[in-house]
Design an enzyme around this catalytic site. Structure first.
Site, PDB file in Angstrom:
ATOM      1  N   ASP A  73       0.842  -1.193   0.000  1.00 52.34           N
ATOM      2  CA  ASP A  73       0.000   0.000   0.000  1.00 52.34           C
ATOM      3  C   ASP A  73       0.880   1.246   0.000  1.00 52.34           C
ATOM      4  O   ASP A  73       1.990   1.234   0.548  1.00 52.34           O
ATOM      5  CB  ASP A  73      -0.885   0.035   1.254  1.00 52.34           C
ATOM      6  N   GLN A  74       0.358   2.324  -0.565  1.00 55.96           N
ATOM      7  CA  GLN A  74       1.115   3.574  -0.607  1.00 55.96           C
ATOM      8  C   GLN A  74       1.535   4.019   0.793  1.00 55.96           C
ATOM      9  O   GLN A  74       2.647   4.508   1.002  1.00 55.96           O
ATOM     10  CB  GLN A  74       0.271   4.672  -1.260  1.00 55.96           C
TER      11      GLN A  74
END
Length: 232
Positions: A73-74
């Site tokens: 995930d970012q």
């Protein structure tokens, strides 16, 4: 083979430190906030784009490139593994079930069981929010093993063994247990004293696609999380 990023950092494309690089693979430590791959809105500020540029050494005509094996995930920091050939990518993905992935996380509260496994069927709705369902036909069976490493007055530091790799799996599993991750705005539903999501991909072990040796890499983010835990 075992390696750590404590031994000194090499060139850092886009703030990523390179843990290991050979003819078949490249491993980096991704900072929180950096995308793994591009989106419609952002195609260049990604780990994939920056590493493609890195292996091409600035030559746009170069045929060198990296291949995405998995994603973070970012908001999550930590170890990312890329392949440097289609064959290496195919091998790593076909053997992904034997790849061992650990994360460090800080969650709200104290877990009653100091070690255990959370299991549920996870499904994603139209708003891209992941949740557990009791209907096996709708969701994918997901398992998250954990062990409590340390506790402060209101938070716990966990070592998490990701047994399956569903989208937002760790974040959803602990939020649904009443222990959302520190800094998780999407699933936490609570004001948090952290500017970042307290989730870090801390180690990975896999079989090398060329010589077949078992390789393990670790990232020393744990010290940062321990210091953060001590301030809470």
């Amino acid at each position: 083979m075992h390696a750590s990023n404590r031994a000194g950092k090499k060139f850092q494309p886009g703030g990523m430190s390179i843990l290991h690089e050979d003819r078949e693979i490249i491993l980096v430590v991704k900072p929180a906030g950096l995308l793994t791959v591009g989106t419609e809105r952002d195609k260049t500020r990604t780990a994939h784009y920056l590493l493609n540029d890195y292996v091409r050494k600035g030559d746009p005509r170069s045929r060198n490139r990296v291949y995405v094996v998995h994603r973070l995930d970012q908001e999550t920091s930590g170890i990312l593994l890329f392949a440097k050939s289609e064959a290496a990518k195919k091998f790593l993905q076909q053997n992904w079930e034997s790849t061992e992935k650990h994360y460090l996380a800080i969650v709200h509260g104290h877990l009653a069981a100091k070690a255990g496994t959370i299991s549920s069927f996870l499904v994603e709705n139209a708003a891209h929010r992941v949740y557990s369902t009791k209907e096996p036909d709708l969701g994918k069976l997901s398992h998250t093993a954990y062990q409590v490493l340390r506790e402060s007055q209101k938070f716990s530091l966990l070592d998490i063994h990701l047994l399956t790799g569903r989208k937002h799996q760790i974040r959803v599993h602990f939020a649904e247990q009443g222990h959302p991750l520190l800094g998780d705005v999407k699933y936490g539903n609570t004001a948090t004293p952290s500017q970042r999501l307290a989730l870090h991909a801390s180690s990975i072990a896999f079989t090398h696609p060329a010589h077949g040796a078992r390789m393990t890499f670790t990232s020393d983010m744990s010290l940062e999380l321990v210091r953060l835990l001590g301030k809470l």
